[in-house]
Design a protein around this motif. Sequence first.
Motif, PDB file in Angstrom:
ATOM      1  N   GLY A   1      40.396  40.074  41.141  1.00 13.02           N
ATOM      2  CA  GLY A   1      40.501  41.273  40.316  1.00 13.02           C
ATOM      3  C   GLY A   1      41.273  41.074  39.027  1.00 13.02           C
ATOM      4  N   VAL A   2      41.570  39.827  38.678  1.00 11.96           N
ATOM      5  CA  VAL A   2      42.345  39.571  37.465  1.00 11.96           C
ATOM      6  C   VAL A   2      41.415  39.506  36.247  1.00 11.96           C
ATOM      7  CG1 VAL A   2      43.888  37.941  36.299  1.00 11.96           C
ATOM      8  CG2 VAL A   2      44.092  38.328  38.773  1.00 11.96           C
TER       9      VAL A   2
ATOM     10  N   ALA B   1      45.433  43.419  45.804  1.00  9.26           N
ATOM     11  CA  ALA B   1      45.319  42.696  44.539  1.00  9.26           C
ATOM     12  C   ALA B   1      46.685  42.196  44.105  1.00  9.26           C
ATOM     13  CB  ALA B   1      44.744  43.620  43.474  1.00  9.26           C
TER      14      ALA B   1
ATOM     15  N   ALA C   1      46.397  41.417  38.714  1.00 10.71           N
ATOM     16  CA  ALA C   1      45.183  42.223  38.625  1.00 10.71           C
ATOM     17  C   ALA C   1      45.512  43.634  38.135  1.00 10.71           C
ATOM     18  CB  ALA C   1      44.495  42.290  39.977  1.00 10.71           C
ATOM     19  N   PHE C   2      46.648  44.173  38.613  1.00 15.01           N
ATOM     20  CA  PHE C   2      47.068  45.510  38.171  1.00 15.01           C
ATOM     21  C   PHE C   2      47.322  45.549  36.661  1.00 15.01           C
ATOM     22  CE2 PHE C   2      47.817  45.877  42.670  1.00 15.01           C
ATOM     23  CZ  PHE C   2      47.620  47.222  42.947  1.00 15.01           C
ATOM     24  N   ALA C   3      47.683  44.412  36.099  1.00 10.22           N
ATOM     25  CA  ALA C   3      48.022  44.368  34.673  1.00 10.22           C
ATOM     26  C   ALA C   3      46.798  44.557  33.779  1.00 10.22           C
ATOM     27  CB  ALA C   3      48.711  43.041  34.337  1.00 10.22           C
ATOM     28  N   GLY C   4      45.594  44.357  34.334  1.00  9.47           N
ATOM     29  CA  GLY C   4      44.389  44.496  33.515  1.00  9.47           C
ATOM     30  C   GLY C   4      44.430  43.533  32.346  1.00  9.47           C
ATOM     31  N   LEU C   5      44.192  44.066  31.154  1.00 15.68           N
ATOM     32  CA  LEU C   5      44.240  43.203  29.970  1.00 15.68           C
ATOM     33  C   LEU C   5      45.673  43.015  29.464  1.00 15.68           C
ATOM     34  CD1 LEU C   5      41.197  43.906  27.600  1.00 15.68           C
ATOM     35  CD2 LEU C   5      41.948  41.712  28.517  1.00 15.68           C
ATOM     36  N   GLY C   6      46.614  43.694  30.094  1.00  9.27           N
ATOM     37  CA  GLY C   6      48.020  43.502  29.733  1.00  9.27           C
ATOM     38  C   GLY C   6      48.404  42.052  29.942  1.00  9.27           C
TER      39      GLY C   6
END
Lengths: 482, 482
Positions: A175-176, A305, A309-314
Amino acid sequence: MFNDFKLTEDRPVYIQLKEYLKRMITNGHLLEQQKLPSTRELSSLLSISRNTVLTAYADLEQEGFIYAVKGKGNFVSHVETFKSQSFQLNWTEKINEQTLLADYLDLMKHGVRWNKGMISFNSIAPDEKLFDVENFKRAFLNRMSIEGDIVLNYGYAKGYKPLTEYLLNYMETKGVDTRNKDILITNGFTEGLDIFLSSLNKKNGRVLCENPTHYSALKLFRLHGFEIDGIEMDDDGLNVCKLETLLSKKEYDFAYLIPSYHNPTGIVTSSEKRKEIMDLFSRYKLPIVEDGFNEELRYSGSHLAPLAAFAGLGNNVIYISSFSKILFPGIRVGWILADKELIYYLESMKRARTIHTSTLDQAVLYQYLYDGYFEKYIKKAKSVYKKKYELAVHYCKQYIPFKRITGDGGLHLFIELENNIDSRKLLEKCYQKGVVFSPGDVYYTDSSGKHTLRLGFSRLQEREIIQGIKIIGETLKNNFGG
Amino acid sequence: MFNDFKLTEDRPVYIQLKEYLKRMITNGHLLEQQKLPSTRELSSLLSISRNTVLTAYADLEQEGFIYAVKGKGNFVSHVETFKSQSFQLNWTEKINEQTLLADYLDLMKHGVRWNKGMISFNSIAPDEKLFDVENFKRAFLNRMSIEGDIVLNYGYAKGYKPLTEYLLNYMETKGVDTRNKDILITNGFTEGLDIFLSSLNKKNGRVLCENPTHYSALKLFRLHGFEIDGIEMDDDGLNVCKLETLLSKKEYDFAYLIPSYHNPTGIVTSSEKRKEIMDLFSRYKLPIVEDGFNEELRYSGSHLAPLAAFAGLGNNVIYISSFSKILFPGIRVGWILADKELIYYLESMKRARTIHTSTLDQAVLYQYLYDGYFEKYIKKAKSVYKKKYELAVHYCKQYIPFKRITGDGGLHLFIELENNIDSRKLLEKCYQKGVVFSPGDVYYTDSSGKHTLRLGFSRLQEREIIQGIKIIGETLKNNFGG
């Protein structure tokens, strides 16, 4: 002379003879200009073939240890020999503070030693009886036949390309969002963390982490001169209120977190808590070093995750991990997945320090992963470790009067005893009965944790787990009135 | 949907299907609670066996990506998916000075790029066509059958015991008195030097070395903040008068020397000079880091003992070397032989930073050495490189109007042109004609050396060596009036 020449069976004889003669020359037993026995004499004296002696003499001549005089034979050349010169430096005086600290913090040197036959709960390394040696050999031979010459020559600091691509893809399936990320291969997790710490501008000189936490990480923070603030662990991950308080009070350079099978507590941070943590760090614009430790070992339950993955595009998560810890620790391959720009800089530090990680290790690991052996291995490993885990939990609950026990799976449990019990004193008693474990205080950022211990069960037989836990429990009851 | 599923032939199909489905889930193409096709449907849709789909579904369920509802089928679980969150850190701002310097000094990033088909004299890596892949495989299989489980599990920071013992013995045959010495295995020469620099108390912050010298070492000295004094090279090693003057004028922490096939000049320090150097350092009580670089490649001539042998029982030489540079650079194994007390401290730094060097690499290298393959390989390598070396010298003398040429063998030559010729400008011109080399200025401790260049010939064919040297010579004559 020559009567102490002893042959071992499994090495070429001419090499053994060469080494023997070199040694005789360099340690002064054969003197400069001394005549060597003829090849015929020596072959009969040592009961080896004359050809062997000829080869050895030819090599020694080529390497400048002996010289031949036509019609006269072979003679010893001038060779530097052992001197008794005794100019001595005092190296302890020349060692810096950081290295003295590294020595002081070196648990392998100063930890409790245990003997064979003891039941040791110290290790959280994988059980070598599970090692998939045959498929590992297959992966090696497969890769060598594909590109043996590339595997053996210099590679790139960033890593072996097929492996870095495989890992990028692997992180995507977790999910990254890898579009603005890149990968650097390191000599295991530890080098990854060390390179990051060496590259970071220490603005505040302060790091946040779970308390207790991974000893090698704590050691590196200390060696890099960071002040360390620890946050206590709830059963579903760190205490978020405490985290928020600390973030609002002090300035930090980054946080270090182990969301899965946290070492040493074995706690898995829940999905909700992962989200809360990420929101907080977003708000405070702080980087997180996420330790992917044993994430692959989850026995069951819903998919979790990684923070990355939680960071998204961060780009504030630096994810560092390694398969070595569950697969083959002898192979030192880890990786950092992080922001492209950051990896660009870390790459130069990696190159300056170790050129690149072993291409052999990377290539064989890649093939092992690609061929699907890892998938098979991890299924088997999970089922074996799950059984050991359940057994350990069961017997701890039955025999050990703990205040708290944590560990949602993985390869170890963490136990808090009553506050007045010193686990190092318990260890002394248990040691006498042939059982050792890791006292928990070393994992703490502060002086707390004297009443805690970590039990690693991965390398123990089931009966050893049971017997060891019983002994710890009985020792507690008999000596500490537990 | 599912029409972009593409199979590659050489991987288990269920793994490819799993990865495909994971990707569909994590990137949001399959939504939470969405029903998946039945195993029968999917197997016919993708033309794969139903068992394959069953295995993939079972694994995905076990890993928490999907869940089964009895009688209804399989559904997508809640999984963290790509976010568009855009919290961005500026990593360049967070990188420290040392890392920016490592980037700046990173020749691999900022050096001259060359294209396939060009004749490149840049490399001094071994020729991969010489690699002894078959015996390497044999050594691997041999070692794995002896102790595969040990090779794959954690080892010791100091190194793989059979290898450290082999190397101690090996150093003894070079005349080194090892009684008060010990060995630490590192990830190649570079990590060895870096660990030593990291552990040394920087009392004077000043290092002595040959001028020019090995680029990776220079880079590390700069990264560690050392002031660097270089000593020019005579044809038989550094200028001893200059050395004596510097030693009498300034205080140094240590010297770094490459006595054999010095990089980049290729000069071999004579035995007499080695003795003079050792006497001087004894008098000034200064440590020497001796770089064992390509010492094994000596084509002929008398035996030359390393400085470490001249030291006798003295403990001021830190000998760092590696077989990788001539054998298999892809395997990252180097070693430090030094005073026992010093190694005791370096061991803790090694453990703190990288736990230990790959046991696999060490074990295979050990077996390769033990079985005598190295002896055979080095003979072959010497004869091939000797031919290339003689060819390169011959054609340089014929075509290149140099002021001085050095290189007593090894894998490279070093050329000084007339002082007014800028070798970078020469490189620009040669590049246009398809030839590249290393401008020599980067190897200098000061701003001299703009008129020098290094020619590495190890990986070139004979006709490439000839043609390349001709082109350099002609370019010189046509553009610089040489």
